[in-house]
Scaffold this active site. Sequence first.
Site, PDB file in Angstrom:
ATOM      1  N   TYR A 132     -19.465 -18.244 -22.422  1.00 24.70           N
ATOM      2  CA  TYR A 132     -18.009 -18.350 -22.539  1.00 24.70           C
ATOM      3  C   TYR A 132     -17.360 -18.770 -21.218  1.00 24.70           C
ATOM      4  CZ  TYR A 132     -18.374 -15.774 -26.993  1.00 24.70           C
ATOM      5  OH  TYR A 132     -18.677 -15.365 -28.261  1.00 24.70           O
ATOM      6  N   LYS A 178     -32.423 -12.456 -23.950  1.00 29.63           N
ATOM      7  CA  LYS A 178     -33.343 -13.300 -24.730  1.00 29.63           C
ATOM      8  C   LYS A 178     -34.180 -14.090 -23.717  1.00 29.63           C
ATOM      9  CE  LYS A 178     -34.691 -15.007 -28.739  1.00 29.63           C
ATOM     10  NZ  LYS A 178     -35.582 -14.211 -29.600  1.00 29.63           N
ATOM     11  N   ASP A 211     -31.852 -10.638 -30.795  1.00 30.03           N
ATOM     12  CA  ASP A 211     -32.037 -10.704 -32.260  1.00 30.03           C
ATOM     13  C   ASP A 211     -32.549  -9.373 -32.800  1.00 30.03           C
ATOM     14  OD1 ASP A 211     -34.235 -11.336 -30.716  1.00 30.03           O
ATOM     15  OD2 ASP A 211     -34.945 -12.978 -31.980  1.00 30.03           O
ATOM     16  N   ASP A 235     -20.372  -9.929 -27.149  1.00 27.39           N
ATOM     17  CA  ASP A 235     -19.243 -10.145 -28.061  1.00 27.39           C
ATOM     18  C   ASP A 235     -19.701  -9.984 -29.514  1.00 27.39           C
ATOM     19  OD1 ASP A 235     -16.722 -10.798 -28.906  1.00 27.39           O
ATOM     20  OD2 ASP A 235     -16.999 -12.965 -28.742  1.00 27.39           O
ATOM     21  N   ASP A 239     -18.880  -6.680 -32.285  1.00 22.13           N
ATOM     22  CA  ASP A 239     -18.236  -6.774 -33.605  1.00 22.13           C
ATOM     23  C   ASP A 239     -19.134  -6.118 -34.663  1.00 22.13           C
ATOM     24  OD1 ASP A 239     -16.101  -8.150 -32.510  1.00 22.13           O
ATOM     25  OD2 ASP A 239     -15.973  -9.545 -34.199  1.00 22.13           O
TER      26      ASP A 239
END
Length: 344
Positions: A132, A178, A211, A235, A239
Amino acid sequence: MPGSYSIAVLPGDGIGPEVVEATVKVLEAVQEASRGLRLKLRFGEAGYNCIEKYGTNVPKETLEMLRETDACLKGPMTTPEKPGAPPSAAVTIRKMFGLYANVRPCKSLPSVQSLSPNIDLVIVRENTEGLYFGEEFEVSPGKGIAIRLVTQAASERVARLAFELAVKRKRHVTCVHKRNILRITDGIFREAVFKVAENYPSVSVDEVHVDAMAMRLIKEPERFDVIVATNMFGDILSDEAAQIVGGLGLAAGANIGDDYAMFEPVHGSAPKYAGKNKVNPMATILAAKMMMEYLGETEAAEMIQQAVIEVLKEGKVRTYDLGGKSTTQEVGEEIASKIMEISS
Ligand code: NAD
């Protein structure tokens, strides 16, 4: 002895003004209930409606006002998606004030549908870089590149905040990355987290690929304490974590820097509900609770938390997302009167 604070309040747009109005009622009740606490609320303009008027969603008058306050309570704001539109107001404020950590607690609450009754975790997301960072290029028609910036300094800074939080909680940090694919950027992030961990021998640390983390949040959410991640991974996971404990109507977030902090609901401006007095203000009210904690007003924070829990337990006043029919303002008023009841 409670202190005196200047608080910037940005109602925002869409459902923002409604959830902020309900939250202001709660803050006024807290002020009345805790003798000596003084909250000087200063209201400012920001969000979608400012773009036409000022050419930006965070006018300079508002930025100046933020600089004169101790913390900011921010309502949600619509971010236009068309190319060339100003960046989100939240991103602008995070950048201007160096709010490098996004802290989002997720806790099972009474009488709210949750995947497990014992979930109590916090996601700490790096807020200033990662994918971002905001640098995207179309190198040729139909071919785009986005920069994923990860630095050791920013990773260590957010890791320190995660470990400091863990010390006050269940003393465990999970580093999400990751690195098997993003070997350089997530290699830097992982190394930074484990380096900081050496200074916190009382806190255990482990690592999970992003993941697998998405799956484990569903499978065994009660096993986690503090989860630290880069910007986009954090982020998305936050959620998901909000949903497993009751949804966006209850999810609050803090944006913390070294000298300033901004508190907001995780949800957006939900334009289809704007002006309907229908949505849940609890996410914004819980954001205000986090703000009181940040200011060191633990008793006031505890009062808000307790009042929300009592109102949820009673189950009489709740909005549509929790299966009720109450309005946004009724929920705010009920929590405010519960605060007066608790304190009397
Ligand atoms: P949203 O969070 O605004 O709404 C999605 C859905 O979630 C709503 O339709 C509603 O069903 C539910 N919901 C949201 N808040 C709720 C509440 N308080 N009570 C009950 N239900 C609630 O997400 P979106 O529709 O993707 O985004 C709308 C706008 O908000 C976009 O412009 C987006 O960029 C912006 N946004 C802003 C912020 C922010 O200001 N920090 C955060 C996220 C999205």
